[in-house]
Design a protein around this motif. Structure first.
Motif, PDB file in Angstrom:
ATOM      1  N   GLU A 111      68.018  22.031  25.973  1.00 49.73           N
ATOM      2  CA  GLU A 111      67.169  20.874  25.721  1.00 49.73           C
ATOM      3  C   GLU A 111      66.793  20.161  27.016  1.00 49.73           C
ATOM      4  O   GLU A 111      65.821  19.415  27.051  1.00 49.73           O
ATOM      5  CB  GLU A 111      67.884  19.888  24.795  1.00 49.73           C
ATOM      6  N   LEU A 112      67.565  20.379  28.064  1.00 50.81           N
ATOM      7  CA  LEU A 112      67.365  19.694  29.338  1.00 50.81           C
ATOM      8  C   LEU A 112      66.679  20.556  30.391  1.00 50.81           C
ATOM      9  O   LEU A 112      65.902  20.058  31.194  1.00 50.81           O
ATOM     10  CB  LEU A 112      68.722  19.251  29.909  1.00 50.81           C
ATOM     11  N   ILE A 113      67.007  21.829  30.388  1.00 44.86           N
ATOM     12  CA  ILE A 113      66.553  22.739  31.436  1.00 44.86           C
ATOM     13  C   ILE A 113      65.603  23.777  30.856  1.00 44.86           C
ATOM     14  O   ILE A 113      65.936  24.462  29.888  1.00 44.86           O
ATOM     15  CB  ILE A 113      67.752  23.471  32.090  1.00 44.86           C
ATOM     16  N   SER A 114      64.437  23.890  31.462  1.00 47.14           N
ATOM     17  CA  SER A 114      63.510  24.977  31.165  1.00 47.14           C
ATOM     18  C   SER A 114      63.669  25.974  32.307  1.00 47.14           C
ATOM     19  O   SER A 114      63.370  25.651  33.463  1.00 47.14           O
ATOM     20  CB  SER A 114      62.070  24.473  31.107  1.00 47.14           C
ATOM     21  N   ASP A 115      64.161  27.154  31.977  1.00 46.86           N
ATOM     22  CA  ASP A 115      64.510  28.151  32.990  1.00 46.86           C
ATOM     23  C   ASP A 115      63.395  28.381  34.002  1.00 46.86           C
ATOM     24  O   ASP A 115      62.250  28.613  33.642  1.00 46.86           O
ATOM     25  CB  ASP A 115      64.891  29.470  32.319  1.00 46.86           C
ATOM     26  N   LYS A 116      63.764  28.251  35.259  1.00 48.21           N
ATOM     27  CA  LYS A 116      62.910  28.453  36.433  1.00 48.21           C
ATOM     28  C   LYS A 116      61.793  27.410  36.551  1.00 48.21           C
ATOM     29  O   LYS A 116      60.880  27.568  37.342  1.00 48.21           O
ATOM     30  CB  LYS A 116      62.371  29.867  36.478  1.00 48.21           C
ATOM     31  N   GLN A 117      61.869  26.363  35.740  1.00 47.67           N
ATOM     32  CA  GLN A 117      60.910  25.269  35.872  1.00 47.67           C
ATOM     33  C   GLN A 117      61.593  24.036  36.438  1.00 47.67           C
ATOM     34  O   GLN A 117      61.107  23.461  37.401  1.00 47.67           O
ATOM     35  CB  GLN A 117      60.260  24.972  34.530  1.00 47.67           C
ATOM     36  N   ASN A 118      62.710  23.628  35.851  1.00 51.96           N
ATOM     37  CA  ASN A 118      63.449  22.490  36.392  1.00 51.96           C
ATOM     38  C   ASN A 118      64.934  22.821  36.536  1.00 51.96           C
ATOM     39  O   ASN A 118      65.776  21.946  36.581  1.00 51.96           O
ATOM     40  CB  ASN A 118      63.260  21.229  35.543  1.00 51.96           C
ATOM     41  N   GLY A 119      65.232  24.093  36.624  1.00 51.80           N
ATOM     42  CA  GLY A 119      66.592  24.597  36.807  1.00 51.80           C
ATOM     43  C   GLY A 119      66.619  26.077  36.491  1.00 51.80           C
ATOM     44  O   GLY A 119      65.583  26.663  36.170  1.00 51.80           O
ATOM     45  N   ILE A 120      67.793  26.662  36.613  1.00 49.28           N
ATOM     46  CA  ILE A 120      67.940  28.092  36.336  1.00 49.28           C
ATOM     47  C   ILE A 120      69.088  28.264  35.358  1.00 49.28           C
ATOM     48  O   ILE A 120      70.198  27.777  35.595  1.00 49.28           O
ATOM     49  CB  ILE A 120      68.205  28.892  37.629  1.00 49.28           C
ATOM     50  N   ILE A 121      68.815  28.950  34.254  1.00 51.33           N
ATOM     51  CA  ILE A 121      69.836  29.244  33.251  1.00 51.33           C
ATOM     52  C   ILE A 121      70.244  30.703  33.434  1.00 51.33           C
ATOM     53  O   ILE A 121      69.389  31.591  33.476  1.00 51.33           O
ATOM     54  CB  ILE A 121      69.316  28.989  31.823  1.00 51.33           C
ATOM     55  N   VAL A 122      71.552  30.931  33.563  1.00 51.77           N
ATOM     56  CA  VAL A 122      72.069  32.276  33.823  1.00 51.77           C
ATOM     57  C   VAL A 122      73.110  32.665  32.776  1.00 51.77           C
ATOM     58  O   VAL A 122      73.678  31.808  32.102  1.00 51.77           O
ATOM     59  CB  VAL A 122      72.720  32.368  35.227  1.00 51.77           C
ATOM     60  N   LYS A 123      73.358  33.970  32.681  1.00 47.14           N
ATOM     61  CA  LYS A 123      74.472  34.449  31.872  1.00 47.14           C
ATOM     62  C   LYS A 123      75.758  34.005  32.555  1.00 47.14           C
ATOM     63  O   LYS A 123      75.809  33.831  33.770  1.00 47.14           O
ATOM     64  CB  LYS A 123      74.452  35.972  31.772  1.00 47.14           C
ATOM     65  N   ARG A 124      76.796  33.854  31.794  1.00 44.20           N
ATOM     66  CA  ARG A 124      78.086  33.422  32.344  1.00 44.20           C
ATOM     67  C   ARG A 124      78.805  34.622  32.948  1.00 44.20           C
ATOM     68  O   ARG A 124      79.853  35.064  32.491  1.00 44.20           O
ATOM     69  CB  ARG A 124      78.918  32.757  31.253  1.00 44.20           C
ATOM     70  N   GLU A 125      78.218  35.147  34.001  1.00 44.15           N
ATOM     71  CA  GLU A 125      78.744  36.308  34.716  1.00 44.15           C
ATOM     72  C   GLU A 125      78.597  36.052  36.207  1.00 44.15           C
ATOM     73  O   GLU A 125      77.594  35.486  36.655  1.00 44.15           O
ATOM     74  CB  GLU A 125      77.965  37.569  34.325  1.00 44.15           C
ATOM     75  N   ALA A 126      79.584  36.496  36.975  1.00 44.47           N
ATOM     76  CA  ALA A 126      79.586  36.246  38.417  1.00 44.47           C
ATOM     77  C   ALA A 126      78.327  36.774  39.090  1.00 44.47           C
ATOM     78  O   ALA A 126      77.722  36.081  39.918  1.00 44.47           O
ATOM     79  CB  ALA A 126      80.833  36.849  39.059  1.00 44.47           C
ATOM     80  N   HIS A 127      77.897  37.986  38.726  1.00 45.99           N
ATOM     81  CA  HIS A 127      76.718  38.547  39.402  1.00 45.99           C
ATOM     82  C   HIS A 127      75.448  37.752  39.083  1.00 45.99           C
ATOM     83  O   HIS A 127      74.565  37.624  39.925  1.00 45.99           O
ATOM     84  CB  HIS A 127      76.545  40.038  39.079  1.00 45.99           C
ATOM     85  N   ALA A 128      75.350  37.184  37.897  1.00 47.66           N
ATOM     86  CA  ALA A 128      74.170  36.378  37.541  1.00 47.66           C
ATOM     87  C   ALA A 128      74.167  35.060  38.319  1.00 47.66           C
ATOM     88  O   ALA A 128      73.115  34.621  38.806  1.00 47.66           O
ATOM     89  CB  ALA A 128      74.147  36.115  36.038  1.00 47.66           C
ATOM     90  N   ILE A 129      75.330  34.440  38.448  1.00 47.65           N
ATOM     91  CA  ILE A 129      75.432  33.202  39.227  1.00 47.65           C
ATOM     92  C   ILE A 129      75.122  33.484  40.688  1.00 47.65           C
ATOM     93  O   ILE A 129      74.359  32.764  41.332  1.00 47.65           O
ATOM     94  CB  ILE A 129      76.830  32.576  39.059  1.00 47.65           C
ATOM     95  N   ARG A 130      75.689  34.557  41.229  1.00 48.20           N
ATOM     96  CA  ARG A 130      75.453  34.943  42.622  1.00 48.20           C
ATOM     97  C   ARG A 130      73.960  35.160  42.873  1.00 48.20           C
ATOM     98  O   ARG A 130      73.406  34.675  43.853  1.00 48.20           O
ATOM     99  CB  ARG A 130      76.254  36.199  42.960  1.00 48.20           C
TER     100      ARG A 130
END
Length: 154
Positions: A111-130
């Motif tokens: 509801e707060l973050i639109s992916d790659k518009q005002n933040g980045i939403i990632v899978k809860r995995e180390a490689h995705a965060i990296r």
């Protein structure tokens, strides 16, 4: 029944006037007892061998509430790697402080973050965060654009 307000004080949390260039600083807020739930080890694993400085605040090295704005303003991005949240206040505080948010799809984040518009939403995995940290770190124009949108400057 009691009504409580949840949110941040926009007078307290606002973007810094100038951003630092080096080193790239990634922030987290953690409770040691919630190490797995909050993803502490996930983030440290994700950032291993990257040229970043990880700033983590816990109850052990807690930043007084009055100093939290300066903590957030000193970050280039903020990572929320939680498996479960109600309302992730550090995400709101970091965003209001003009910090680019990298977060898992947790609680009210969609509801707060639109992916790659005002933040980045990632899978809860180390490689995705990296991968997200590397994108944000290597694209200062994108980082500035994203942080401006959420902090109300863009």
């Amino acid at each position: 029944m009691y009504k409580t307000r949840v949110g941040i004080d926009a007078r307290q949390f606002k973007p810094a006037q100038k951003k630092r260039q080096e080193p790239f600083v990634v922030g987290r807020v953690d409770l040691p007892s919630y190490r797995t739930l909050k993803g502490y080890d996930l983030v440290t694993s994700a950032l291993k061998d990257l040229n970043v400085k990880l700033e983590i605040r816990t109850f052990k090295d807690k930043v007084p509430r009055k100093d939290m704005m300066a903590f957030y303003q000193g970050l280039d991005c903020f990572v929320c790697s939680s498996a479960s949240e109600h309302i992730p206040l550090p995400v709101l505080e970091a965003a209001a402080s003009g910090v680019t948010i990298i977060t898992t799809n947790v609680a009210i984040v969609p509801e707060l973050i639109s992916d790659k518009q005002n933040g980045i939403i990632v899978k809860r995995e180390a490689h995705a965060i990296r991968h997200a940290v590397q994108i944000v770190m290597n694209n200062p124009d994108m980082r500035e654009k994203i942080s401006q949108k959420y902090s109300g400057r863009g």
